[in-house]
Design a protein around this motif. Structure first.
Motif, PDB file in Angstrom:
ATOM      1  N   CYS A 369       0.741  -1.436  -0.042  1.00 48.54           N
ATOM      2  CA  CYS A 369      -0.075  -0.039   0.002  1.00 48.54           C
ATOM      3  C   CYS A 369       1.057   1.044   0.016  1.00 48.54           C
ATOM      4  O   CYS A 369       1.983   1.223   0.551  1.00 48.54           O
ATOM      5  CB  CYS A 369      -0.880   0.105   1.299  1.00 48.54           C
ATOM      6  SG  CYS A 369      -1.912   1.482   1.520  1.00 48.54           S
ATOM      7  N   GLN A 392     -14.224   6.198  -3.775  1.00 47.93           N
ATOM      8  CA  GLN A 392     -13.326   5.361  -3.291  1.00 47.93           C
ATOM      9  C   GLN A 392     -13.439   4.152  -4.020  1.00 47.93           C
ATOM     10  O   GLN A 392     -14.628   3.740  -4.347  1.00 47.93           O
ATOM     11  CB  GLN A 392     -13.570   5.105  -1.745  1.00 47.93           C
ATOM     12  CG  GLN A 392     -12.969   6.171  -0.921  1.00 47.93           C
ATOM     13  CD  GLN A 392     -13.481   7.451  -1.031  1.00 47.93           C
ATOM     14  OE1 GLN A 392     -14.917   7.880  -1.281  1.00 47.93           O
ATOM     15  NE2 GLN A 392     -12.474   8.525  -0.962  1.00 47.93           N
ATOM     16  N   GLY A 393     -12.301   3.314  -4.328  1.00 52.61           N
ATOM     17  CA  GLY A 393     -12.570   2.043  -4.983  1.00 52.61           C
ATOM     18  C   GLY A 393     -12.325   2.208  -6.340  1.00 52.61           C
ATOM     19  O   GLY A 393     -12.001   0.919  -7.080  1.00 52.61           O
ATOM     20  N   GLN A 437      -8.256   4.764  -3.712  1.00 47.72           N
ATOM     21  CA  GLN A 437      -8.254   4.754  -2.436  1.00 47.72           C
ATOM     22  C   GLN A 437      -9.341   3.859  -1.976  1.00 47.72           C
ATOM     23  O   GLN A 437     -10.407   3.617  -2.446  1.00 47.72           O
ATOM     24  CB  GLN A 437      -8.838   6.326  -2.168  1.00 47.72           C
ATOM     25  CG  GLN A 437      -7.722   7.588  -2.201  1.00 47.72           C
ATOM     26  CD  GLN A 437      -8.340   8.480  -1.590  1.00 47.72           C
ATOM     27  OE1 GLN A 437      -9.265   9.336  -2.399  1.00 47.72           O
ATOM     28  NE2 GLN A 437      -8.095   9.265  -0.620  1.00 47.72           N
ATOM     29  N   ASP A 438      -8.850   3.224  -0.735  1.00 50.27           N
ATOM     30  CA  ASP A 438      -9.998   2.594  -0.198  1.00 50.27           C
ATOM     31  C   ASP A 438     -10.845   3.182   0.914  1.00 50.27           C
ATOM     32  O   ASP A 438     -10.684   4.513   0.864  1.00 50.27           O
ATOM     33  CB  ASP A 438      -9.318   1.369   0.763  1.00 50.27           C
ATOM     34  CG  ASP A 438      -8.298   1.748   1.806  1.00 50.27           C
ATOM     35  OD1 ASP A 438      -8.559   3.014   2.115  1.00 50.27           O
ATOM     36  OD2 ASP A 438      -7.678   0.877   2.272  1.00 50.27           O
ATOM     37  N   THR A 439     -11.658   2.538   1.406  1.00 47.60           N
ATOM     38  CA  THR A 439     -12.747   3.261   2.317  1.00 47.60           C
ATOM     39  C   THR A 439     -11.988   4.160   3.471  1.00 47.60           C
ATOM     40  O   THR A 439     -12.674   5.009   3.929  1.00 47.60           O
ATOM     41  CB  THR A 439     -13.792   2.366   2.850  1.00 47.60           C
ATOM     42  OG1 THR A 439     -13.095   1.210   3.571  1.00 47.60           O
ATOM     43  CG2 THR A 439     -14.511   1.915   1.572  1.00 47.60           C
TER      44      THR A 439
END
Length: 553
Positions: A369, A392-393, A437-439
């Protein structure tokens, strides 16, 4: 600006950072005043204190100004391996109000010619192990003076460490017009002028290549260099003078320069310099000097952990192990955690951003990451076509706004304009990297919008290699692609069409390439074909070759 990541911000740190409004040289000046007798550099057991380091910097800066005519804003080439001389040269150039042009010491003559001519450098500081490649350019280009350093000058005590031959070599500086030995330049010194550089003055210009092949200079001021130098030590380790850093990443690269050198100088710490990776010497140095911080690339960690003598070394002093350039394999990260109790801290940055823009927070590190945007950085994911921000995602291009972002590309207003976009009144750098970007606001890398090969952290730009490969008399056409490599991650492969009647073998071409370009650019695999796939307009369809290569693996 998305602030999801603030929920995982390092404990006790503000999200905004104010850095010194001085030149980068002043960092050394202040540390030399504060810690004059403290080791600044340990070099195969030889010690250079902050007082000694600063005195050498002042002597060399005086020589540059009085005898070489270096003036405010001039560019000075720096071509050496990691060494005390590299550090001295860097700060002497800054003290002389000039801009450092750091170059990879693996570069060959024709590659160096571009750096000299493009930057307009009149003076170069080089080590004698690489000077033969630079020598043909002295006084045949705009390069007027070369100061040549001998590494062994700074080996002042006996050591039981294994020291490479190129480090122990005796002084052997050629007698030629425009060439002077480092030792003579320091002994002669010169009258120092007032230090005038301010935060907005030119400071450093690392080069990066691109899709057009020719390397381009990333223009950084003292302000952008200062930001990562002063900010990095706060993120995960206390900025105290008792930190000991193993400096093995090359200083010409922004991560090594900023994290392993400049950040150390800011905090008054000690850098243990290792010019060339050697897993046994690295283990001995970590043990002997109780190294606390080690920034590296994954291949170094893989090599150290696979050493049969690993049990002989004491790694207990380490407090942070970090790096970037390539993702750390999960199995290696777990092995490191089991052995040291430390999670490998991954980060992300570019030559255009003078090292880190994203880093994993120490209390919430995710593997493979990029981390979260650091102090003062606004980073977003956008659709590379519409420039609209994505949720996001969803995968899009990573863009960055922050104080460490370069001013632009040297003498290339069009490339500069193409590399920036304005959103919400802010100027964002287009990285050419794809991610999401993740949550929780953490960034992940997925692919490249730009065509590039990442070989053990070295960026290889196919167009640049292709332009050099076409100089081989047997090559009719050539396309450079990435090939998977268990150790390097990726390696360079050349798909070649030979000229009619040419009989050059793969070994012949690779041997020629070693004489022509830096070793990390040399194709490690060559495939001969009768024709390259082309579009209706005649362009080589490199992506088709790349996809075919990946499908075979």
């Amino acid at each position: 600006m998305n602030t999801l990541h603030y929920a995982h911000w390092p404990a006790g740190l503000p999200t905004h950072l104010t850095v010194p409004a001085t030149s980068v040289y002043v960092n050394l000046q202040i540390s030399a005043l504060r810690y004059p007798d403290k080791p600044a550099i340990i070099y195969y057991d030889s010690i250079l204190t902050y007082r000694q380091l600063h005195e050498a910097v002042l002597a060399l800066a005086g020589y540059l100004q009085e005898h070489c005519g270096v003036q405010r804003g001039d560019r000075v080439l720096l071509d050496m391996q990691n060494s005390p001389q590299w550090v001295i040269a860097y700060f002497a150039i800054l003290r002389a109000d000039a801009m450092v042009v750091p170059v990879n010491p693996m570069l060959m003559t024709e590659e160096l010619r571009h750096y000299v001519e493009d930057s307009g450098a009149k003076v170069a500081l080089a080590s004698q192990d690489v000077f033969a490649r630079l020598a043909p350019l002295v006084r045949t280009t705009g390069l007027v003076t070369a100061i040549v350093a001998t590494y062994s000058d700074y080996l002042t005590v006996a050591t039981d460490l294994k020291v490479p031959d190129f480090i122990t070599a005796a002084r052997d500086v050629p007698h030629a017009a425009g060439v002077i030995a480092w030792s003579e330049a320091l002994a002669e010194g010169g009258v120092l002028q007032e230090h005038l550089a301010q935060p907005d003055d030119l400071a450093c210009m690392p080069y990066t290549s691109g899709t057009t092949g020719k390397p381009k200079g990333c223009v950084h001021t003292h302000s952008s260099v200062m930001f990562t130098a002063a900010g990095a030590p706060h993120w995960a380790t206390s900025m105290v003078p008792d930190q000991v850093t193993l400096a093995v990443l090359p200083f010409f690269h922004v991560t090594g320069m900023q994290i392993s050198m400049n950040a150390v100088i800011v905090g008054g710490g000690t850098m243990v310099i290792l010019p060339r990776w050697d897993r046994d010497v690295a283990g001995q140095l970590i043990t002997r000097y109780q190294v606390t911080v080690w920034t590296n690339i994954p291949t170094m960690v893989i090599d150290l952990l696979s050493n049969p003598r690993l049990a002989d070394y004491d790694l207990s002093g380490l407090r942070r192990i970090s790096g970037g350039g390539a993702a750390m394999p999960a199995a290696i990260a777990q092995k490191l955690l089991d052995l040291t109790g430390l999670t490998f801290m991954e980060g992300y940055g570019l030559s255009e951003t003078m090292a880190s823009t994203h880093t994993n927070p120490p209390q919430r590190m995710k593997q493979q990451c990029l981390g979260i945007p650091i102090f003062n950085v606004d980073s977003r994911i956008i659709d590379p076509t519409t420039w609209l921000e994505l949720p996001q995602g969803e995968v899009g291009e990573i863009i960055i706004h922050g104080p460490q972002v370069m001013q632009g590309y040297w003498n290339d207003p069009q490339k500069t304009a193409d590399s920036f976009i304005d959103i919400d009144g802010k100027r964002f750098l287009r990285t050419g990297d794809l991610g999401y970007q993740d949550t929780e606001g953490f960034f992940f890398f997925t692919d490249r919008l730009k065509r590039m090969i990442n070989a053990s952290g070295y960026k290889v730009w196919p167009a640049e290699v292709e332009s050099m490969m076409y100089k081989h008399p047997a090559i009719e056409e050539c396309c450079i692609i990435a090939s998977r490599d268990a150790y390097r991650g990726e390696t360079v492969k050349a798909v070649v069409v030979r000229k009619p009647g040419a009989v050059a073998s793969a070994d012949d071409i690779m041997h020629w390439a070693h004489e022509t370009m830096a070793a990390y650019k040399v194709p490690k695999r060559i495939e001969f074909v009768t024709a390259l796939p082309k579009s209706a307009t005649g362009k080589v369809m490199w992506r088709a070759l790349q996809e075919k290569e990946l499908a075979q693996e």
